[in-house]
Design an enzyme around this catalytic site. Structure first.
Site, short mmCIF file in Angstrom:
data_model
loop_
_atom_site.label_atom_id
_atom_site.label_comp_id
_atom_site.label_asym_id
_atom_site.label_seq_id
_atom_site.Cartn_x
_atom_site.Cartn_y
_atom_site.Cartn_z
N ASP A 185 -6.88 11.40 -45.27
CA ASP A 185 -8.00 12.32 -45.08
C ASP A 185 -9.20 11.56 -44.54
O ASP A 185 -9.36 10.36 -44.75
CB ASP A 185 -8.35 13.05 -46.38
N GLU A 187 -9.02 11.17 -50.78
CA GLU A 187 -9.87 10.05 -51.19
C GLU A 187 -11.32 10.29 -50.84
O GLU A 187 -12.22 9.89 -51.58
CB GLU A 187 -9.38 8.76 -50.53
#
Length: 378
Positions: free
Chosen positions: A76, A135
């Site tokens: 991500d 994250e």
């Protein structure tokens, strides 16, 4: 098999994956790993607004009883924002740099690790990748569920390297052996609304909140410790929401962020702030994002440093500076160190990585993985 980390990074960058990430970018990584002999398990966790989040655990088992080395990271990325010179999710080579969101943080390092393990035979030991899509967000449905899955299937590593961009000026000048803890605290002081001309008929909460914040701001939490800088408490928000000029508000709010070293625990700091808040007539609600931790220098940091020095000529500084990372969860499983690319452009417009750095990083990761599978950590 020899793989080009620049080409792999381009493929990952081309997959839009703003946090929380799912889908195409994980399929792209899976397609890279399966031909290398990895068994790939993908699963989705969480519900909106913090989910759904996709996670990937890939493992290539070595001989029975062999050591297990893991690489951890995230696919991500933060939103790209405006003003890019080229498409943020269309990798572009310009000069010596590769541009695109995630080039540095941290699709580039994932690509370098895939290229690295392509040249490591299965007989060397067990290798795994612990990859999340959460994250950059709340980190609620990412590495924590991944660890639960690893425990369930009995695949816990002996050592773990997180590929966060730790280098500052040159690739190889810094590695992270720990991180400070993090806690956010929401403060509230309630009063009684009334007309400003009749203050005796109201109770203004703002002066009490100001006094509370002044006491908190004056706190000296510590002067630092052996491996950590001093803890710091920052006031990050003030809110009253009073649009009227002639009304005393009924409530005043604020928010704190504390980054703390190994002289404190998150709960201990919450209790300290709560006591001050209550003394001024307020309340405190906290979220502890992670505790401080350190992987003390030893065999693991030695082999990381040796691999970096062999490829760059630099001996990395062992540091605990910066924000938090998913290493704060993984440290409960095994010793963990972070090492990766230069962080100058992460989260910025026109994020870019030197293509030569991706190639060198792949060689560093290969050395680290081989050494980690061959020796034990102290």
């Amino acid at each position: 098999m020899t793989l080009d980390p620049v080409v792999l990074a381009e493929r990952l960058i081309d997959c839009e994956s703003v946090t929380p990430a799912t889908g195409e970018v994980f399929a792209c990584l899976e397609a890279m790993l399966v031909p290398l002999g990895f068994a790939v398990h993908r699963f989705v966790a969480g519900e909106p607004p913090e989910g759904p989040v996709e996670n990937l655990f890939a493992v290539r088992k070595g001989p029975a009883g062999s050591r297990h080395f893991a690489f951890a990271g995230h696919l991500d990325v933060v939103p790209p924002g405006e003003g890019w010179s080229s498409g943020p999710f269309k990798a572009e080579r310009r000069g010596e740099l590769l541009y695109g969101r995630g080039a540095v943080d941290m699709k580039g390092s994932i690509a370098s690790f895939v290229a690295a393990v392509a040249d490591i035979p299965a007989v060397a030991g067990t290798l795994s990748l612990i990859i999340t899509g959460d994250e950059e967000g709340p980190a609620k449905y990412g590495t924590v569920p991944l660890i639960a899955h690893m425990r369930e299937v009995g695949e816990l590593p002996d050592l773990c390297l997180v590929g966060e961009p730790t280098s500052v000026h040159r690739l190889g000048d810094m590695a992270k052996i720990g991180r400070r803890g993090s806690v956010n605290i929401w403060l509230s002081v309630k009063g009684s609304q009334g007309h400003v001309a009749y203050p005796h008929l109201a109770d203004n909460p703002i002066p009490r909140l100001i006094a509370m914040l002044a006491e908190l701001d004056a706190l000296v939490l510590d002067e630092g410790s052996d491996w950590f800088q001093a803890s710091n408490l920052e006031i990050t928000d003030l809110e009253v929401g009073n649009r009227a000029t002639n009304v005393i508000p009924a409530e005043a709010k604020a928010r704190l962020s504390i980054r703390f070293n190994d002289l404190h625990t998150g709960q201990g700091l919450v209790e300290r702030v709560t006591e001050i808040a209550e003394r001024h007539g307020g309340t405190a609600q906290a979220v502890i994002s992670g505790e401080s931790f350190v992987t003390l220098p030893g065999a693991f940091s030695d082999l990381v440093s040796a691999a970096v020095e062999a490829e760059t000529g630099l001996k990395p500084e062992l540091s605990t500076t910066g924000g938090t990372s998913d290493a704060r969860f993984l440290r409960a499983v095994c010793p963990v160190i972070e090492f990766g690319l230069c962080n100058a452009t992460m989260h910025k417009t026109d994020e870019a990585v030197a293509m030569d750095d991706l190639v060198v990083l792949a060689r560093i990761y290969r050395r680290i993985a081989r050494a980690a599978l061959a020796v034990s950590a102290s």
